[in-house]
Design an enzyme around this catalytic site. Structure first.
Site, mmCIF file in Angstrom:
data_model
loop_
_atom_site.group_PDB
_atom_site.id
_atom_site.type_symbol
_atom_site.label_atom_id
_atom_site.label_comp_id
_atom_site.label_asym_id
_atom_site.label_seq_id
_atom_site.Cartn_x
_atom_site.Cartn_y
_atom_site.Cartn_z
ATOM 1 C CG HIS A 140 2.037 57.319 -33.194
ATOM 2 N ND1 HIS A 140 1.383 56.127 -32.671
ATOM 3 C CD2 HIS A 140 3.115 57.276 -32.323
ATOM 4 C CE1 HIS A 140 1.958 55.578 -31.718
ATOM 5 N NE2 HIS A 140 3.107 56.417 -31.590
ATOM 6 C CB SER A 171 -9.231 64.424 -63.286
ATOM 7 O OG SER A 171 -10.521 64.677 -63.333
ATOM 8 C CE LYS A 228 -8.253 64.992 -58.487
ATOM 9 N NZ LYS A 228 -7.912 64.224 -57.433
ATOM 10 C CD GLU A 248 -4.463 56.395 -56.218
ATOM 11 O OE1 GLU A 248 -5.482 56.533 -55.539
ATOM 12 O OE2 GLU A 248 -4.155 57.056 -57.235
#
Ligand code: ARG
Length: 455
Positions: free
Chosen positions: A153, A274, A280, A287
Site C-alpha cells: 500500500h 527546467s 530541477k 516518465e
C-alpha cells in the site's frame, strides 16, 4: 499490375488510402530475402528456367544494393514494397522479372515478409532485454545487503534489500523473455506457397523455401497462412507485458528520485533540467517509459480490433497490421534502452533507504514473530502486543529498537532482553531465509542462478 482489367487509373485519394509503401518499406530486406528464396525454389522445381532465375536473383541483389544506398522511394502508384521491388527489378532486367511472381500472391508474400520482420524484431528485443537484465544483476549484486523499506500500500511494511527489490524485476524480465521466445517458436512456419488463399497448382517445394528463410517448415493451411496475424499479436502482447513491467520500474524511479523519497539520484545523462526552475533534475526518461507503455498497449489494441471481425482469408484491413507493430517496436526499443541506461548509471542512496527502513517500525512483524517463537504467544495475540509497543514508541517519538525495556515489560511481562536481537533491520532481512526471501545470502544465490541461466 492489373491494367488488363481496368480502363481508368485510381482516384488520387484511392491511391493514397491504398498505399502502404510509406510504412512497409521498412520490410525491404525481408521482401528481397523472400523473393530470392522463392525464385531459387522455382528454378530447382523447373518452373522457371535456370538462366531466368539467375537474372532475377542478380537483379534482386542490385535492387537491394540500390535500397541500401539510396533508401526506398515512396511511389504511391506502386502501392507497397512488393510492387515497388518488382517494378525496380523489371526496370533493371526487363520482362523476365515478371516470372518471379509465378505461384505467388502478395498475400503469401506479405505474410512471409511480415513474419520475417517480426522474427527479427523479437531477436532484437531479446538482445536488449539481456542487456537490461545484466544491468539489473550488476546493481543487485552491489546492493545485495543494502536495507530499504519494503512497501505494501506504499506504506513501510518490512525491511527488504535493494538487491532483492531489483531482482524482482529480473524475474519479470525473465518471464517476458520466455514469452518472446514462445512467440518466436510458434510463428516460425513459412506461409510462402499458400499463394492468394487456396494454394497453387505449380509443383512447389515449400519445405525448400521455408528452410532457406530459416523457418522450421511450411504452414499447414493456405487460408490460415494468408489471414493469420497471431504472430504479430503474440509479439504485441509480449511487448505490452514487457512495457508494463518497464512502466512499473519507471514509476518507482520517478517516486524514488523525488525529494521526499530521495532513494535514487539519476545521472546527468538521464535527467533533464527546467527552463525556469534552476534546481530541477527531472526524471523525464522514466516518465516517458511509463508513458510509452500506454502507447504500446494502444498498438496491441489497435491490431486486435483490426482482426476481430475479419472473415477468411485476406482483406485489405490487414494492411493496417504494420504501423502498430512498427510503432510498438520503436517505442519498446527506446524504453528498454533508456531503462538500461538509467539503471546502470543511477546512484542509489542506500543511507537514505536504511534511514527510512529504520524509522517506519518496519521490524514490528519481527517482534511479533519473536513473541510467538520465544514467548509462546498465539500469533494474533503477539500482533496485538506488538501493536501496543508500536503505539508506545510513536508516543515517545522513538524507534521500536529504542523503546526502553521497561516499556516492553509493562506491555507484556513475558518478554526478555533478547527481543532486541530481532529489532534491527539487518537482523530482520538476514532472518528472511525462506526460499525466495530477502536474506542477502538468498539474494546472492538468486543472482548467481540468474547469471547461470543467461549463459
Ligand atoms: N500491401 C498489402 C498488405 O500489406 C499487401 C497484400 C496485398 N494483397 C492484396 N490482395 N491486395 O497487406
Amino acid at each position: 499490375m492489373w491494367g488488363g482489367r481496368f480502363a481508368e487509373g485510381p482516384a488520387a485519394v484511392m491511391r493514397e488510402i491504398n498505399a502502404s509503401i510509406p510504412f512497409d518499406k521498412r520490410m525491404w530486406r525481408q521482401d528481397i530475402a523472400g523473393s530470392k528464396a522463392h525464385v531459387a525454389m522455382l528454378a530447382k522445381q523447373g518452373i522457371v528456367a535456370a538462366e531466368d532465375a539467375a537474372a532475377i536473383d542478380a537483379g534482386l541483389d542490385a535492387v537491394a544494393a540500390d535500397y541500401e544506398a539510396n533508401g526506398v522511394a515512396e511511389d504511391l502508384a506502386l502501392e507497397d514494397i512488393h510492387m515497388q521491388t518488382e517494378a525496380k527489378l523489371a526496370a533493371l532486367i526487363g520482362p523476365v522479372a515478371g516470372r518471379l511472381h509465378t505461384a505467388r500472391s502478395r498475400n503469401d508474400q506479405v505474410a512471409t515478409d511480415f513474419r520475417l520482420w517480426v522474427r527479427d524484431a523479437i531477436d532484437q528485443v531479446l538482445g536488449a532485454l539481456a542487456a537490461l537484465t545484466d544491468a539489473l544483476l550488476t546493481r543487485a549484486e552491489a546492493h545485495a545487503d543494502a536495507v530499504m523499506p519494503g512497501f505494501t500500500h506504499l506504506q513501510s511494511a518490512q525491511p527488504v534489500t535493494l538487491g532483492h527489490h531489483l531482482m524482482a524485476y529480473v524475474e519479470m524480465i525473465a518471464r517476458d523473455v520466455s514469452r518472446f521466445r514462445d512467440a518466436r517458436a510458434r510463428m516460425n512456419l513459412c506461409p510462402l506457397g499458400s499463394a492468394a488463399l487456396a494454394g497453387t497448382s505449380f509443383p512447389l517445394d515449400r519445405a525448400m523455401t521455408a528452410a532457406a528463410l530459416g523457418f522450421d517448415g511450411p504452414t499447414r493451411n493456405s487460408l490460415d497462412a494468408v489471414s493469420d496475424r497471431d504472430f504479430a499479436l503474440d509479439y504485441l502482447t509480449a511487448a505490452t507485458q514487457t512495457a508494463l513491467h518497464l512502466s512499473r520500474l519507471a514509476e518507482e524511479f520517478v517516486l524514488w528520485a523525488s525529494q521526499p523519497f530521495g532513494f535514487v539520484a539519476l545521472s546527468d545523462q538521464w535527467s533533464t533540467g527546467s527552463s525556469i526552475m534552476p534546481q530541477k533534475r527531472n526524471p523525464d526518461a522514466a516518465e516517458l517509459v511509463r508513458g510509452h507503455a500506454g502507447r504500446i498497449m494502444g498498438c496491441m489494441t489497435s491490431l486486435m480490433v483490426t482482426m476481430k471481425g475479419l472473415p477468411l482469408a485476406y482483406s485489405k484491413d490487414m494492411q493496417d497490421d504494420k504501423p502498430p507493430v512498427f510503432e510498438c517496436h520503436d517505442l519498446l526499443g527506446l524504453s528498454i534502452a533508456a531503462m538500461t541506461g538509467m539503471i546502470a548509471s543511477a546512484t542509489f542512496r542506500t543511507d537514505r533507504m536504511r534511514g527510512l527502513a529504520e524509522s517506519g517500525f518496519a521490524t514490528a512483524t519481527d517482534f511479533a514473530d519473536w513473541l510467538v517463537r520465544e514467548a509462546g504467544l498465539p500469533f494474533r495475540e503477539a500482533h496485538h502486543v506488538t501493536g501496543r509497543a508500536v503505539k508506545r514508541a510513536e508516543e515517545l517519538g522513538v524507534r521500536l529498537d529504542e523503546l526502553p525495556y521497561a516499556e516492553f515489560e509493562a506491555i507484556d511481562p513475558r518478554v526478555n532482553q533478547s527481543l532486541y536481537d530481532v529489532l534491527s533491520v539487518d537482523a530482520s532481512v538476514a532472518s528472511r531465509t525462506s526460499f525466495g526471501g530477502t536474506a542477502p545470502a538468498n539474494v546472492r544465490a538468486a543472482i548467481a542462478a540468474a547469471r547461470e541461466s543467461l549463459r
